[in-house]
Motif scaffolding. Sequence first.
Motif, short mmCIF file in Angstrom:
data_model
loop_
_atom_site.label_atom_id
_atom_site.label_comp_id
_atom_site.label_asym_id
_atom_site.label_seq_id
_atom_site.Cartn_x
_atom_site.Cartn_y
_atom_site.Cartn_z
N ASP A 117 0.83 -1.20 0.00
CA ASP A 117 0.00 0.00 0.00
C ASP A 117 0.87 1.25 0.00
O ASP A 117 0.57 2.23 -0.71
CB ASP A 117 -0.94 0.01 1.21
CG ASP A 117 -2.04 -1.04 1.12
OD1 ASP A 117 -2.27 -1.60 0.02
OD2 ASP A 117 -2.68 -1.31 2.17
N GLU A 159 1.99 7.04 -6.71
CA GLU A 159 1.06 8.14 -6.96
C GLU A 159 1.70 9.49 -6.64
O GLU A 159 1.47 10.47 -7.35
CB GLU A 159 -0.21 7.95 -6.12
CG GLU A 159 -1.08 6.81 -6.57
CD GLU A 159 -2.26 6.59 -5.63
OE1 GLU A 159 -2.63 7.50 -4.87
OE2 GLU A 159 -2.82 5.47 -5.67
N THR A 160 2.50 9.52 -5.60
CA THR A 160 3.20 10.75 -5.23
C THR A 160 4.21 11.13 -6.31
O THR A 160 4.33 12.31 -6.66
CB THR A 160 3.88 10.60 -3.86
OG1 THR A 160 2.87 10.27 -2.89
CG2 THR A 160 4.59 11.87 -3.45
N TYR A 203 1.15 4.18 -2.91
CA TYR A 203 1.01 5.59 -2.52
C TYR A 203 2.21 6.40 -3.01
O TYR A 203 2.05 7.51 -3.55
CB TYR A 203 0.87 5.70 -1.00
CG TYR A 203 0.63 7.09 -0.50
CD1 TYR A 203 -0.66 7.61 -0.43
CD2 TYR A 203 1.69 7.91 -0.10
CE1 TYR A 203 -0.88 8.90 0.03
CE2 TYR A 203 1.47 9.20 0.36
CZ TYR A 203 0.19 9.69 0.42
OH TYR A 203 -0.03 10.96 0.88
N ASP A 204 3.40 5.84 -2.85
CA ASP A 204 4.61 6.55 -3.29
C ASP A 204 4.65 6.71 -4.80
O ASP A 204 5.12 7.74 -5.31
CB ASP A 204 5.86 5.85 -2.78
CG ASP A 204 6.07 6.04 -1.28
OD1 ASP A 204 5.41 6.91 -0.68
OD2 ASP A 204 6.91 5.31 -0.71
#
Length: 133
Positions: free
Chosen positions: A10, A17-18, A14-15
């Motif tokens: 997860d 997407e960052t 997220y990273d």
Amino acid sequence: MNSKAQYWLDLADYDLETAQAMLKTKRYLYVGFMCHQTIEKALKAVIAKDCADGDTPPKIHDLTKLSVRANMLEAMSDEQQDFIEKLNPLNIQARYPEHKERLAMALDKGICQDLISSTEDFLCWIKEQLSTR
């Protein structure tokens, strides 16, 4: 998959997407850093899946060492191994002022788009490997 492995995956998602958000805002230095973080956390997911309860992945950031610890280095293609060698310095150099300016000058939109694309492909491959363990 256990909850510790899922936690790391997860974070990897997220990273990624960052990294994509940093590309849109032209913060190229942090695109490279977040691509490194994506692969680091995906490798830690593999390690977490293999860890005994209560154990955690090592607190290291070197992608080659993490790949060895995850027993994945030998399964990687030469291109994937070259990619982790390309990502490794982006973690350290993005943190220290004496390297930031030089690194920032070396990263542009095209290079960062390639980094993200390669990171996406590599993350998918790691997830595939993880599902077969």
